[in-house]
Design a protein around this motif. Structure first.
Motif, PDB file in Angstrom:
ATOM      1  N   GLY A  71       4.549   8.485   3.888  1.00  0.00           N
ATOM      2  CA  GLY A  71       3.440   8.888   3.025  1.00  0.00           C
ATOM      3  C   GLY A  71       2.528   7.723   2.705  1.00  0.00           C
ATOM      4  N   THR A  72       1.261   8.045   2.483  1.00  0.00           N
ATOM      5  CA  THR A  72       0.272   7.001   2.168  1.00  0.00           C
ATOM      6  C   THR A  72      -0.423   7.255   0.835  1.00  0.00           C
ATOM      7  N   ARG A  73       0.034   8.232   0.065  1.00  0.00           N
ATOM      8  CA  ARG A  73      -0.605   8.545  -1.214  1.00  0.00           C
ATOM      9  C   ARG A  73       0.356   8.244  -2.356  1.00  0.00           C
ATOM     10  N   SER A  74      -0.052   7.394  -3.261  1.00  0.00           N
ATOM     11  CA  SER A  74       0.783   7.045  -4.407  1.00  0.00           C
ATOM     12  C   SER A  74       0.292   7.738  -5.665  1.00  0.00           C
ATOM     13  N   LEU A  75       1.225   8.244  -6.438  1.00  0.00           N
ATOM     14  CA  LEU A  75       0.912   8.826  -7.745  1.00  0.00           C
ATOM     15  C   LEU A  75       1.264   7.868  -8.874  1.00  0.00           C
ATOM     16  N   ASN A  76       1.716   6.665  -8.524  1.00  0.00           N
ATOM     17  CA  ASN A  76       2.166   5.704  -9.520  1.00  0.00           C
ATOM     18  C   ASN A  76       1.647   4.309  -9.193  1.00  0.00           C
ATOM     19  N   PRO A  77       0.485   3.929  -9.739  1.00  0.00           N
ATOM     20  CA  PRO A  77      -0.074   2.604  -9.460  1.00  0.00           C
ATOM     21  C   PRO A  77       0.854   1.466  -9.883  1.00  0.00           C
ATOM     22  N   LEU A  78       1.675   1.689 -10.917  1.00  0.00           N
ATOM     23  CA  LEU A  78       2.570   0.640 -11.396  1.00  0.00           C
ATOM     24  C   LEU A  78       3.599   0.275 -10.341  1.00  0.00           C
ATOM     25  N   THR A  79       4.266   1.268  -9.777  1.00  0.00           N
ATOM     26  CA  THR A  79       5.264   0.959  -8.754  1.00  0.00           C
ATOM     27  C   THR A  79       4.601   0.469  -7.472  1.00  0.00           C
ATOM     28  N   SER A  80       3.445   1.013  -7.151  1.00  0.00           N
ATOM     29  CA  SER A  80       2.754   0.589  -5.926  1.00  0.00           C
ATOM     30  C   SER A  80       2.340  -0.879  -5.984  1.00  0.00           C
ATOM     31  N   ALA A  81       2.179  -1.411  -7.204  1.00  0.00           N
ATOM     32  CA  ALA A  81       1.793  -2.819  -7.341  1.00  0.00           C
ATOM     33  C   ALA A  81       2.863  -3.758  -6.792  1.00  0.00           C
ATOM     34  N   PHE A  82       4.096  -3.282  -6.694  1.00  0.00           N
ATOM     35  CA  PHE A  82       5.186  -4.112  -6.181  1.00  0.00           C
ATOM     36  C   PHE A  82       5.370  -3.969  -4.662  1.00  0.00           C
ATOM     37  N   ILE A  83       4.612  -3.065  -4.053  1.00  0.00           N
ATOM     38  CA  ILE A  83       4.834  -2.734  -2.649  1.00  0.00           C
ATOM     39  C   ILE A  83       3.689  -3.276  -1.793  1.00  0.00           C
ATOM     40  N   ARG A  84       4.045  -3.881  -0.689  1.00  0.00           N
ATOM     41  CA  ARG A  84       3.045  -4.429   0.224  1.00  0.00           C
ATOM     42  C   ARG A  84       2.487  -3.339   1.133  1.00  0.00           C
ATOM     43  N   GLY A  85       1.155  -3.267   1.194  1.00  0.00           N
ATOM     44  CA  GLY A  85       0.499  -2.370   2.133  1.00  0.00           C
ATOM     45  C   GLY A  85       0.521  -0.913   1.721  1.00  0.00           C
ATOM     46  N   ALA A  86       0.129  -0.051   2.647  1.00  0.00           N
ATOM     47  CA  ALA A  86       0.075   1.387   2.389  1.00  0.00           C
ATOM     48  C   ALA A  86       1.464   1.902   2.006  1.00  0.00           C
ATOM     49  N   ASN A  87       1.497   2.782   1.016  1.00  0.00           N
ATOM     50  CA  ASN A  87       2.783   3.279   0.532  1.00  0.00           C
ATOM     51  C   ASN A  87       2.620   4.638  -0.134  1.00  0.00           C
ATOM     52  N   ASP A  88       3.752   5.259  -0.417  1.00  0.00           N
ATOM     53  CA  ASP A  88       3.750   6.583  -1.052  1.00  0.00           C
ATOM     54  C   ASP A  88       4.124   6.528  -2.530  1.00  0.00           C
TER      55      ASP A  88
END
Length: 239
Positions: A175-192
């Motif tokens: 997946g490439t769509r995140s519903l949680n900007p907080l957790t996505s901040a810890f992840i490199r690159g495109a993420n779900d």
């Protein structure tokens, strides 16, 4: 072809049993469903219903994802599911998130003569940076249990140390769509929101596909379900 999307949702809300026991028919193809961390078999009910309409016998297996190690959970859940498949001609798998890691572990330790195909949805095949950041927190340990802490990016004790799912032909949907900007901040690159595309695709596979879906709800997405069914039929995704 998968159709009547609203009927799938209604079927799920009406309550599909956690385990659908296949009939004793060795000519049938069976699909084992494995949910992710912190979820239940009901989270896979819609995709299971859709695959039943495709003619598969579905085993939607539940397991206590926060109550054991990956090794213990894999042996408990997958061994039970394969036994329920009896003398099926072929056994396929559809996994979500940590369910894919359980499958990798089990396939590393067991032979499956009827091995067919597997579709992994949002698998943390290369581990998760979120686990790296929070696995030592007491609240994380309480919520996610021993298996959750194993989903690290470290090569000595994370999913990276596992080999692929051979002889299963494997397709991976990230997946490439995140519903949680907080957790996505810890992840490199495109993420779900939980797993990066890079991590999901880090395991060798016959086919890979990235779709604009979130980690939590990808197994309910109509396109994800259609592509899953296509891979189980043909061994490939459509572009």
């Amino acid at each position: 072809m998968i159709s009547n999307w609203h009927s799938m949702i209604i079927a799920s809300l009406a309550g599909i049993p956690a385990i659908t026991k296949p009939e004793e028919d060795g000519a049938e193809e069976h699909v084992v469903l494995l949910h992710g961390l912190g979820r239940t078999a009901r989270s896979m009910s819609v995709i299971g219903w859709a695959l039943e309409q495709e003619g598969y016998r579905v085993v939607n297996i539940g397991y206590p994802s926060t109550k054991g190690s990956i090794s213990a959970l894999a042996d408990r859940a997958i061994s039970k599911a394969v036994n329920l498949c009896g003398d099926a001609h072929r056994v396929h798998f559809v996994t979500h998130s940590m369910g894919g890691i359980l499958l990798r572990h089990w396939m590393n330790e067991n032979a499956l003569p009827q091995a067919g195909r597997a579709v992994m949805l949002g698998p943390p095949n290369g581990g998760s940076e979120i686990v790296d950041a929070f696995c030592d927190w007491r609240s994380f340990r309480l919520l996610h249990g021993p298996a959750g802490r194993e989903l690290t990016t470290r090569e000595d004790r994370g999913p990276r140390r596992l080999s692929c799912c051979a002889p299963l032909e494997t397709g991976i949907i990230a997946g490439t769509r995140s519903l949680n900007p907080l957790t996505s901040a810890f992840i490199r690159g495109a993420n779900d929101g939980k797993v990066s595309v890079e991590s999901a695709f880090s395991m060798p596979a016959q086919a890979r596909l990235a779709l604009p879906v979130s980690h939590t709800w990808m197994m309910l997405d109509q396109e994800v379900i259609a592509q899953t069914a296509r891979f189980l039929r043909t061994g490939g995704f459509s572009n």
